[in-house]
Design an enzyme around this catalytic site. Structure first.
Site, PDB file in Angstrom:
ATOM      1  N   PHE A 128       0.889  -1.164   0.000  1.00  0.00           N
ATOM      2  CA  PHE A 128       0.000   0.000   0.000  1.00  0.00           C
ATOM      3  C   PHE A 128       0.930   1.218   0.000  1.00  0.00           C
ATOM      4  O   PHE A 128       1.899   1.269   0.760  1.00  0.00           O
ATOM      5  CB  PHE A 128      -0.860  -0.040   1.268  1.00  0.00           C
ATOM      6  N   ASP A 197       2.548  -5.060   8.356  1.00  0.00           N
ATOM      7  CA  ASP A 197       1.360  -4.213   8.286  1.00  0.00           C
ATOM      8  C   ASP A 197       0.144  -5.132   8.158  1.00  0.00           C
ATOM      9  O   ASP A 197       0.015  -5.873   7.183  1.00  0.00           O
ATOM     10  CB  ASP A 197       1.474  -3.266   7.083  1.00  0.00           C
ATOM     11  N   TYR A 222     -10.236   0.643  11.090  1.00  0.00           N
ATOM     12  CA  TYR A 222     -11.501   1.016  10.436  1.00  0.00           C
ATOM     13  C   TYR A 222     -11.892   0.036   9.335  1.00  0.00           C
ATOM     14  O   TYR A 222     -12.923   0.213   8.710  1.00  0.00           O
ATOM     15  CB  TYR A 222     -11.448   2.450   9.897  1.00  0.00           C
ATOM     16  N   LYS A 223     -11.074  -0.975   9.067  1.00  0.00           N
ATOM     17  CA  LYS A 223     -11.421  -1.969   8.047  1.00  0.00           C
ATOM     18  C   LYS A 223     -12.166  -3.123   8.735  1.00  0.00           C
ATOM     19  O   LYS A 223     -13.274  -2.942   9.202  1.00  0.00           O
ATOM     20  CB  LYS A 223     -10.159  -2.385   7.292  1.00  0.00           C
ATOM     21  N   ARG A 371     -12.974  -4.754  -6.572  1.00  0.00           N
ATOM     22  CA  ARG A 371     -12.576  -5.379  -5.321  1.00  0.00           C
ATOM     23  C   ARG A 371     -13.814  -5.622  -4.456  1.00  0.00           C
ATOM     24  O   ARG A 371     -14.632  -4.730  -4.260  1.00  0.00           O
ATOM     25  CB  ARG A 371     -11.608  -4.429  -4.614  1.00  0.00           C
TER      26      ARG A 371
HETATM   27  C1  PLP Z   1      -5.570   0.928   4.639  1.00  0.00           C
HETATM   28  C2  PLP Z   1      -4.102   0.826   4.695  1.00  0.00           C
HETATM   29  C3  PLP Z   1      -3.312   1.864   5.203  1.00  0.00           C
HETATM   30  C4  PLP Z   1      -3.964   3.146   5.617  1.00  0.00           C
HETATM   31  O1  PLP Z   1      -3.133   4.004   6.293  1.00  0.00           O
HETATM   32  P1  PLP Z   1      -3.750   5.304   6.995  1.00  0.00           P
HETATM   33  O2  PLP Z   1      -2.629   5.942   7.660  1.00  0.00           O
HETATM   34  O3  PLP Z   1      -4.847   4.833   7.889  1.00  0.00           O
HETATM   35  O4  PLP Z   1      -4.357   6.158   5.921  1.00  0.00           O
HETATM   36  C5  PLP Z   1      -1.949   1.668   5.315  1.00  0.00           C
HETATM   37  N1  PLP Z   1      -1.379   0.499   4.919  1.00  0.00           N
HETATM   38  C6  PLP Z   1      -2.118  -0.513   4.401  1.00  0.00           C
HETATM   39  C7  PLP Z   1      -1.452  -1.783   4.009  1.00  0.00           C
HETATM   40  C8  PLP Z   1      -3.487  -0.367   4.258  1.00  0.00           C
HETATM   41  O5  PLP Z   1      -4.204  -1.359   3.739  1.00  0.00           O
END
Ligand code: PLP
Length: 404
Positions: A128, A197, A222-223, A371
């Site tokens: 990400f 992560d 939040y997921k 997705r």
């Molecule tokens: C959703 C997600 C993020 C989001 O990071 P934020 O700081 O909350 O915006 C980071 N890394 C991964 C792998 C994600 O899926």
């Protein structure tokens, strides 16, 4: 033909021990919500709890709530609630800040835990984006260089120059699950630290942080954890690293004596070293309340249902959607699959917009990936069948040139 898959779906929902959890969420039957891997649904009891937090804890108790309502200790307390979901003992997780900020803390802290001559940080080449941006900055600040490596090649790439590796447990785009135990062990064999992560795995599948000796980990809430938009993230620090964990953001909240207000910094004990400044209490307490839906729920059962759901959705897609119109990027092997299905599809933006119009809410990863996230607490087999059926209808109506 379609009758039989519909019947199968109803039978499987009837046999599903987790099916009754759906009632705990504010969901309407007109929508199939397959975007819980971007923003989890609202647990139905959270608004009442937040009304109490705002009117009584804030409105009436005001400053007293830092102590009397347990606001001050919320980051550690809520960390302990998340811990069993990711296989961590109490005292190893602290909640606060965003995932991006926690990636920064974890990557810099990992380099500070490793020898100076280890000058490389391996970063998941499919990460990400925010993780990659932040790791790059952390590398510049700590005099290291970034090496982008596909997770499958991580074990081979780790060597005497590797300080740490930052890897996404599940690929946000394809839903591929990476080998956390194997990659972690290989990094350790090379003398490097493993930073994971967990954004797309926590709450969807077992992680086993302690069991697999992960060094540091971060994730958002939040997921699959349904904490609400922008709810705070978390940081895991293995017990063996806590005494030496040296945060690059040593704010007063992680001071051993925060109210001593001394000019010099002295780190507190334990995972709360990961705290920085005053926590965002409203979001944090919404998250805490949202975690109630996990009471009595085993993550192994969630995983079993997740795999059954994604298998069933793929089966329905194969049955309903004409061959060649979509291509699944989701690994077939269960050991390599997260809790989402990614379908490559020509004209994906228009197709997803139409799906959403018809009540099937997934999301789009540009340019051409549809997705669909399967959150086992509130998505059922009938939802999976309906989503595949409506996808097939949309593709049939869109004409025959979509796969061109
Ligand atoms: C959703 C997600 C993020 C989001 O990071 P934020 O700081 O909350 O915006 C980071 N890394 C991964 C792998 C994600 O899926």
């Amino acid at each position: 033909m379609s009758e039989s898959l519909r019947e199968t779906a109803l039978l499987r929902d009837g046999d599903d021990p987790l099916a009754k959890l759906r009632e705990k969420f504010a969901l309407d039957d007109a929508t199939v919500y397959l975007d819980g891997n971007s923003l989890g649904a609202l647990p139905a009891h959270v608004p009442d709890r937040m009304a109490d937090v705002i009117t009584r804890e804030w409105g009436q108790l005001r400053i007293r709530s830092w102590d009397e309502s347990g606001w001050w200790t919320a980051p550690e307390r809520i960390g302990d609630r998340i811990a069993p979901l990711v296989g961590a003992a109490a005292g190893r997780i602290v909640v606060g800040d965003s995932t991006s900020v926690n990636v920064f803390k974890a990557v810099v802290a990992a380099t500070r835990l490793s020898a100076d001559d280890r000058d490389e940080i391996l970063v998941d080449a499919t990460t990400f984006p925010t993780d990659g941006y932040i790791a790059e900055s952390a590398a510049r600040m700590t005099g290291r260089r970034i090496v982008a490596v596909d997770p499958a090649a991580m074990a081979e790439a780790a060597g005497p120059r590797t300080a740490a590796a930052l890897v996404n447990h599940v690929d946000y785009r394809t839903g591929r699950l990476h080998d956390l135990p194997g990659i972690t062990a290989a990094l350790h064999a090379a003398g490097a630290l493993a930073v994971w992560d967990l954004c797309h795995s926590a709450g969807a599948l077992p992680v086993g942080l302690d069991e697999h000796s992960v060094d540091l980990a971060v994730g958002c809430t939040y997921k699959y954890l349904n904490g609400g938009p922008g709810s705070p993230a978390y940081l895991y620090v293995a017990e063996r690293h806590q005494a030496a964990f040296d945060s690059p953001l040593p704010g007063w909240n992680s001071h051993a004596d925060p109210f001593g207000m001394t000019p010099g910094y002295a780190a507190a004990e334990g995972a709360l070293r990961g705290r920085v400044g005053t926590p965002d209490i409203l979001s944090m307490l919404a998250l805490e309340s949202a975690l109630d839906v996990w009471d009595g729920v085993g993550i192994e059962d969630v995983r079993a249902k997740s795999l059954a759901l994604t298998d069933f959705f793929l089966e329905c897609v194969r049955e309903y959607v004409p061959a060649g119109r979509v291509e699944s990027l989701t690994p077939e092997a269960h050991g390599e699959r997260g809790s989402q299905v990614a379908l490559r599809c020509a004209d994906a933006p228009a197709v997803m917009a139409e799906l959403i119009r018809r009540g099937v809410v997934g999301d789009l990863r540009r340019p051409d990936v549809l997705r669909f996230g399967f959150t086992p607490l509130y998505v059922g087999f009938a939802d999976a069948e309906r989503a595949a059926r409506i996808l097939a209808e949309v593709l049939a109506e869109a004409g025959s040139d979509l796969d061109g």
